[in-house]
Enzyme design. Structure first.
Site, mmCIF file in Angstrom:
data_model
loop_
_atom_site.group_PDB
_atom_site.id
_atom_site.type_symbol
_atom_site.label_atom_id
_atom_site.label_comp_id
_atom_site.label_asym_id
_atom_site.label_seq_id
_atom_site.Cartn_x
_atom_site.Cartn_y
_atom_site.Cartn_z
ATOM 1 N N ASP A 48 0.890 -1.160 0.000
ATOM 2 C CA ASP A 48 0.000 0.000 0.000
ATOM 3 C C ASP A 48 0.927 1.208 0.000
ATOM 4 O OD1 ASP A 48 -1.646 2.115 0.559
ATOM 5 O OD2 ASP A 48 -2.332 1.387 2.509
ATOM 6 N N LYS A 95 3.180 10.977 -3.655
ATOM 7 C CA LYS A 95 2.086 10.295 -4.363
ATOM 8 C C LYS A 95 1.187 11.293 -5.103
ATOM 9 C CE LYS A 95 -1.546 6.886 -3.462
ATOM 10 N NZ LYS A 95 -2.133 6.051 -2.408
ATOM 11 N N GLU A 102 -7.287 0.464 -4.487
ATOM 12 C CA GLU A 102 -7.278 0.378 -3.017
ATOM 13 C C GLU A 102 -8.594 -0.160 -2.443
ATOM 14 O OE1 GLU A 102 -5.964 4.294 -1.994
ATOM 15 O OE2 GLU A 102 -3.923 3.873 -2.623
ATOM 16 N N ASP A 120 -12.250 4.855 3.212
ATOM 17 C CA ASP A 120 -10.809 4.762 3.496
ATOM 18 C C ASP A 120 -10.303 6.098 4.038
ATOM 19 O OD1 ASP A 120 -8.074 4.513 3.473
ATOM 20 O OD2 ASP A 120 -7.886 4.045 1.359
#
Lengths: 226, 273
Positions: free
Chosen positions: B8, B70, B147, B171
């Protein structure tokens, strides 16, 4: 050597060719040629009964198996020098892999026990650190000298006890910033200090048997223009 | 054959896991933590730092430290560290390399293959950039998984009685918040819709608690703690701890003795949350 029945319906060459004359099972088998297990001298197994020629046959039918290999059950082909087969190799390799896996597991378990013990010790020590921090906070604010002296004495006692357990305070103020020991929470600009030197410590850091259990929280000097 | 790791690669923190006995096991890093900050830094001597160690020196060496890379995946954005330019996949690769190394020391064998998760809203170039990062780190990226799909898989939602269903995946990360609606049918996952807030995470919860404490302290003591850097640092830590405590208990006490002092003497902060 494998002694397998010729698969049904398969039109194969004559498996009982001259090359495979050693096979005397009388069945339509596809044994590997030149099996010499009928030779008592070449076979190191302890079984005297060498009637059977192909003990490690791959027969799936129990009946056929008993016919083919009369001492099938007692013949230990792992020890039989004339009978090394790919199947045996496969099992041997499997055993080696399992043995290696077990060795690794044992090592890992031992390491885990040591680590768990260490983590338990660290956790216990960590639980006390906020209380210890409160002493240093109190020291900054207490003006009464007698009380301050008392507080310092209690703090010293705790630090001594921790030292016996293997806990050591990390030096920070005035030392060059070290990312292996210190955690920078802010910067300052102090001309009297060199660049990248710890100007102040906000929270003390501690080491336990050479492992940092809490990093010193520090303010690092950054000279302007640098 | 070597083990395949699952990664992840998060905005703020990253995590690596491996299947052990049919279950996903999170691999602790060299520091013993289950997550690794997605932070890369270079010291003056050119030493590369990744994870917690990079985070510790980030404030003192911010010009040579990069965080939240990211957010730049799939763009032409370059980061300059120690005078050298790096692309986003190159920085991400440094994080992946650290995770790979931690996984190798945990497993005791070389790791060459991985599955990496990306947000469902990532476009093709962002996915490609993630694959590139894996390749640079020496990992063959077998799959790029969404994800929310990975989350659904981890909960075994593709198995059991309700094999065909619509689910909502929520999430909440450290710095981003994603909500996705998935449709699961015969083991196939389809992301029907995805949304969220790219600047909302656990850190914002900490900030809300800090604000509350500052406000309450001002009301009762008439002292503004927000002007006191050291007091704020203590509040920040206490707030984060309280937030974590509140995940498992309905109530917690924030206790900060000697938080500050005025002419009348030392002041303490004690608050039930």
């Amino acid at each position: 050597m494998k002694h397998r029945l010729k698969p049904l319906g398969e039109d194969e060459k004559d498996l009982h060719s001259s090359e495979n004359s050693s096979c005397e099972c009388g069945q339509d088998c596809d044994c590997e040629p030149k099996c010499d297990c009928n030779d008592e001298n070449s076979c190191c197994c302890e079984n005297d009964n060498h009637e059977s020629k192909h003990c490690d046959c791959g027969c799936e039918d129990e009946e056929t198996k008993s016919e083919h290999c009369k001492h099938h059950t007692e013949h230990d082909h792992g020890k039989c020098c004339g009978h090394s087969s790919s199947k045996e190799e496969e099992y041997l390799n499997m055993a080696r892999v399992i043995q290696a896996d077990f060795d690794n597991f044992r090592k890992k378990s031992y390491e885990q026990i040591l680590q768990a013990r260490r983590e338990g010790e660290i956790q216990a020590i960590e639980t006390f650190l906020p209380a210890l921090d409160a002493f240093s906070e109190a020291k900054k604010m207490i003006t009464d000298e007698k009380i301050l002296q008392g507080i310092e004495m209690v703090e010293k006692k705790i630090l001594e006890a921790l030292e016996i357990l293997g806990v050591e305070k990390i030096e920070a103020v005035g030392k060059p910033f070290d990312h292996n020991l210190h955690n920078a929470i802010a910067t300052c600009n102090d001309d009297s200090l060199d660049d990248d030197v710890v100007q102040a410590e906000y929270q003390a850091g501690y080491k336990f048997k050479d492992k940092v259990i809490r990093y010193s929280q520090v303010i690092v000097n950054k000279k302007e223009g640098k | 054959m070597g083990k395949i790791i699952g990664i992840d690669l998060g905005t703020t923190n990253s995590c690596v896991a491996v299947m052990e006995g049919g279950k996903a096991t999170v691999i602790p890093n060299a520091e013993g933590d289950r997550t690794t900050p997605s932070v890369v830094g270079f010291t003056k001597d050119g030493e590369r730092l990744v994870g917690k160690v990079a985070k510790r020196q980030a404030i003192a060496n911010h010009e040579n430290t990069v965080t939240s890379i990211k957010r730049e995946m799939g763009t032409d954005h370059k980061v300059k560290l120690n005078g050298k330019e790096y692309s986003a996949p190159e920085i991400s690769a440094m994080i992946l390399a650290k995770l790979k190394q931690d996984a190798e020391s945990y497993l005791g064998s070389k790791v060459t293959q991985a599955v990496i998760t990306v947000p469902a809203y990532f476009n093709d170039s962002q996915r490609q950039a993630t694959k590139d990062a894996g390749r640079i780190a020496g990992l063959e990226v077998l799959r790029i998984i969404n994800e929310p799909t990975a989350a659904a898989l981890a909960y075994g939602l593709d198995k059991g009685e309700n094999k065909n269903q619509k689910i909502l995946v929520y999430d909440l990360g450290s710095g981003t918040f994603d909500v996705s609606i998935l449709e699961i049918g015969d083991g196939v996952f389809e992301v029907l819709s995805t949304n969220g807030n790219t600047r909302l995470g656990g850190d914002d919860f900490d900030q809300r608690i800090i604000n509350l404490l500052v406000e309450e302290f001002k009301k009762s003591n008439d002292i503004d703690l927000s002007k006191d850097k050291l007091a704020m640092q203590r509040l920040k830590e206490a707030a984060e701890k309280a937030k974590i405590d509140l995940s498992s208990t309905p109530k917690t006490t924030i206790s900060l003795p000697f938080i500050t002092a005025d002419a009348s003497g030392p002041k303490h902060l004690e608050y039930d949350l």
